[in-house]
Design an enzyme around this catalytic site. Structure first.
Site, PDB file in Angstrom:
ATOM      1  N   GLY A   1     -61.936 -28.546  72.700  1.00 38.13           N
ATOM      2  CA  GLY A   1     -61.582 -27.614  73.759  1.00 38.13           C
ATOM      3  C   GLY A   1     -60.715 -26.513  73.194  1.00 38.13           C
TER       4      GLY A   1
ATOM      5  N   ARG B   1     -54.391 -25.602  74.522  1.00 39.33           N
ATOM      6  CA  ARG B   1     -53.770 -26.064  75.767  1.00 39.33           C
ATOM      7  C   ARG B   1     -54.791 -26.482  76.828  1.00 39.33           C
ATOM      8  NH1 ARG B   1     -49.666 -27.278  73.252  1.00 39.33           N
ATOM      9  NH2 ARG B   1     -47.842 -25.954  73.211  1.00 39.33           N
TER      10      ARG B   1
ATOM     11  N   LYS C   1     -56.871 -31.473  75.389  1.00 38.97           N
ATOM     12  CA  LYS C   1     -57.671 -32.325  74.518  1.00 38.97           C
ATOM     13  C   LYS C   1     -56.854 -33.422  73.841  1.00 38.97           C
ATOM     14  CE  LYS C   1     -57.667 -28.722  71.030  1.00 38.97           C
ATOM     15  NZ  LYS C   1     -56.762 -27.899  71.850  1.00 38.97           N
TER      16      LYS C   1
ATOM     17  N   ALA D   1     -52.301 -37.419  61.748  1.00 36.07           N
ATOM     18  CA  ALA D   1     -51.830 -36.060  62.034  1.00 36.07           C
ATOM     19  C   ALA D   1     -52.202 -35.153  60.875  1.00 36.07           C
ATOM     20  CB  ALA D   1     -50.320 -36.061  62.244  1.00 36.07           C
TER      21      ALA D   1
ATOM     22  N   HIS E   1     -45.803 -33.377  70.163  1.00 34.43           N
ATOM     23  CA  HIS E   1     -46.841 -34.384  69.926  1.00 34.43           C
ATOM     24  C   HIS E   1     -46.220 -35.700  69.471  1.00 34.43           C
ATOM     25  CE1 HIS E   1     -50.925 -32.446  70.072  1.00 34.43           C
ATOM     26  NE2 HIS E   1     -50.138 -31.397  70.231  1.00 34.43           N
TER      27      HIS E   1
ATOM     28  N   ARG F   1     -44.585 -37.604  72.348  1.00 32.34           N
ATOM     29  CA  ARG F   1     -45.536 -38.119  73.334  1.00 32.34           C
ATOM     30  C   ARG F   1     -46.247 -39.383  72.848  1.00 32.34           C
ATOM     31  NH1 ARG F   1     -49.105 -33.517  74.358  1.00 32.34           N
ATOM     32  NH2 ARG F   1     -50.395 -34.416  72.727  1.00 32.34           N
TER      33      ARG F   1
END
Length: 184
Positions: free
Chosen positions: A11, A14, A17, A36, A53, A56
């Site tokens: 996608g 923002r 995805k 990562a 990231h 989260r």
């Protein structure tokens, strides 16, 4: 029919995805390794994105960082009964074509790394979720380096989509199924 368990999530910026891919990994109920590909930079805003990231992600997920050797990281993480989340192919390709030291890899070398990644994904034994950006929906870029990047990411995305058992396009936080399990 594709027998591997490879989910491709792509996608725009923002689009949701990464959150969607993380949710899929959590819902798998399998141990997760998060690969990562972002390289920490001198850019405070980009480093804040990386920190977001990190914050989260569940603390119990294993983390591998792979700025160049993504195939090696996939091979290291892949196992039956295990989920590997790659976030993201877009930044990994940028690392190959626009490295921090300013010297891009020669085409034969970055193509070999792309081939190694597709081989690692094609022979995977566990669940793999790969995230990438769709950046080819706009106009043709004016600069040669940007055109090369857009073209190579488009080709990479096509290869990963072809290998995938499932593909989802994220738009405004909404998942749109492009390919479902069992589809060719």
């Amino acid at each position: 029919m594709i027998s591997r368990d490879l989910t491709f999530v792509l996608g725009g910026a923002r689009s949701g995805k990464s959150v969607y891919a993380e949710r899929l990994a959590s819902q798998s109920a399998l141990p997760v390794t998060y690969i990562a590909t972002a390289r920490v930079a001198g850019d405070a805003e980009f480093n804040a994105r990386i920190a977001h990231h990190r914050a989260r992600r569940p603390a119990h997920w294993r983390l591998l960082e792979a700025d160049l050797d993504l195939a090696g990281a996939v091979a290291q993480a892949d196992a039956p009964g295990h989920c590997t989340l790659i976030d993201c192919l877009t930044l990994w390709l940028a690392n190959l074509l626009c490295p921090a030291d300013g010297e891009p890899l020669p085409p034969a070398e970055y193509q070999a790394r792309i081939e190694a990644l597709t081989t690692a994904l094609a022979t995977s034994r566990g669940k793999i979720i790969a995230v990438s950006n769709e950046i080819g929906l706009g106009v043709v870029p004016l600069g040669a380096a940007t055109r090369l990047y857009v073209d190579e990411l488009g080709r990479l995305n096509q290869r990963i989509a072809a290998l995938s058992s499932q593909a989802t396009m994220m738009v405004a936080g909404l998942p749109l199924a492009l390919k479902t399990a069992g589809a060719a």
